[in-house]
Scaffold this active site. Structure first.
Site: not given
Length: 333
Positions: A130, A155
Site C-alpha cells: 500500500s 494498517y
C-alpha cells in the site's frame, strides 16, 4: 496454468480474477467473506465473475487464509503455479480501533501464504502492499527508494511488515515475489468504506459529505482497470534470481513497485467531478485532519514503466463518472 487469488471477493481481487479468466487462465479464488462491509456486495462480485466465466476457468472456495489448517485443507491436492495475494484487512481508520484484526489477517495471513508458497514450489507470488507505507512523506512523487519506517497507522505498519517478511523469504528460500504499493484504487465494484462510494451515495441521497483537512487533500487516484493491468504484467514476469538489485533494493528475487496513476489530484476537484456525474451539488461539512491520515499521495511509477511498459490510461475525469454510472446501475437508481 492455475493461479490462486486470495481476497477474490474483494474489490481488486474480483477484478483480477475476472481479467485472468477472460485471458484464458484457470483461477482458484478464495475469500472468507469477512463482514467488515456488506457481505452481499462480496457475494455479488463472485457471482459476476462466475457469470462471466460461464462455468469455465474459475472456481471459488470460502476459506480464511489466516487460519493455517483451514488453508491447508482448502488447497490440499490442488496444483497451483502462482499466487496473487490480495486478501487483507483493509482500512486505515478501522485499524486504529481494531489492531488484532490487522495483525491476524495481514501478518499471520501473509506468513501462511508464504509458507504455502515455499512448500509447494510456487513460481511467483504477487502481493498487495500500500502507498500507506510512505506515511507522512513530504517528498513527491513517492519512490520505492524512499524511507518507509515511519508509518502513521497500524494498517500501514502491517503492510510494511509484509514487505520485510517477504524479503526474508525471498532471501532465505529464493521464493520469487513482487510487492505492489497500490495508490487509492477506485472504480466499479469498489468498497463502500471508500470516498467514491461514500460521497456518491450521500450526494444522490441529499446527505452531507464530510471532507477532512478542510479539503486540503491530494490523492493519486488509480482506476481499477489500470491496477489490474499492472498486476497481470507483474504476475507474468517474476523477478529473476540473478543477484541484481531489484526495485525496492533487494538482491534476492523480490521486487517492490508503486502502482498508481502518476498524478496527484486535488480532492475538491474530484468532488466536483462526482457532483457533475450525480447531477447535483454536494452539501459539504469541513472537518479537521483525521488520525492516521496523510495530506498527499503521489506515485513515482517509473520502475513499472521501465520494466513492464506500464502506463495508466484512465484520468479521473473519465474514471469517476464510470464509477457513478456503475453505482446507479448496481442500486437501480
Amino acid at each position: 496454468m492455475t493461479t490462486l487469488v486470495t481476497g477474490a471477493a474483494g474489490f481488486i481481487g474480483a477484478a483480477v480474477c475476472r481479467a485472468l479468466v477472460a485471458q484464458g487462465d484457470t483461477v482458484l479464488g478464495i475469500d472468507n467473506f469477512e463482514p467488515y462491509y456488506d457481505v452481499a456486495l462480496k457475494q455479488a462480485r463472485v457471482a459476476d465473475i462466475q457469470a462471466g466465466a460461464g462455468g469455465e476457468g474459475f472456481a471459488f472456495e470460502r476459506c480464511d487464509f489466516s487460519d493455517r489448517e483451514a488453508l491447508a485443507s482448502c488447497l490440499e491436492g490442488r496444483s497451483i503455479e502462482r499466487i496473487v495475494h490480495l486478501g487483507a484487512q483493509p482500512g486505515v481508520r478501522y485499524s486504529i480501533e481494531n489492531p488484532h484484526v490487522y495483525a491476524t489477517a495481514n501478518i499471520v495471513g501473509h506468513v501462511n501464504m508464504l509458507e504455502y508458497a515455499r512448500h509447494n514450489a510456487i513460481g511467483h507470488m504477487v502481493y498487495a502492499s500500500s502507498s500507506s507505507v510512505y506515511g507522512g512523506n513530504e517528498k513527491v512523487p513517492f519512490s520505492v527508494e524512499d524511507r518507509t519506517d515511519h508509518p502513521v497507522s497500524l494498517y500501514a505498519a502491517t503492510k510494511r511488515a509484509d514487505e520485510l517478511i517477504s524479503e526474508s523469504y525471498a532471501s532465505l528460500y529464493r521464493l520469487p515475489q513482487t510487492g505492489l504499493r497500490f495508490f487509492t484504487v477506485y472504480g466499479p465494484w469498489g468498497r463502500p468504506d471508500m470516498m467514491p462510494w461514500l460521497f456518491t451515495s450521500a450526494i444522490l441521497e441529499g446527505r452531507p459529505i464530510q471532507v477532512f483537512n478542510h479539503g486540503k487533500m491530494q490523492r493519486d487516484f488509480t482506476y481499477i482497470d489500470d491496477i489490474v493491468a499492472g498486476v497481470i504484467a507483474c504476475l507474468d514476469h517474476p523477478p529473476a534470481d540473478d543477484g541484481a538489485q531489484k526495485p525496492g533494493g533487494s538482491h534476492a528475487p523480490h521486487a517492490i513497485y508503486n502502482i498508481g496513476n502518476n498524478r496527484s489530484e486535488e480532492l475538491m476537484k474530484v468532488i466536483g467531478i462526482i457532483e457533475d456525474a450525480c447531477g447535483r451539488k454536494a452539501e459539504i461539512e469541513m472537518r479537521g485532519m483525521q488520525k492516521g491520515d496523510v495530506e498527499r499521495t503521489y506515485a513515482d511509477i517509473s520502475a513499472m514503466e521501465r520494466d513492464f511498459g506500464y502506463r495508466p490510461t484512465t484520468p479521473v475525469e473519465t474514471g469517476f463518472p464510470k464509477f457513478v454510472a456503475w453505482y446507479r446501475d448496481y442500486h437501480g437508481i
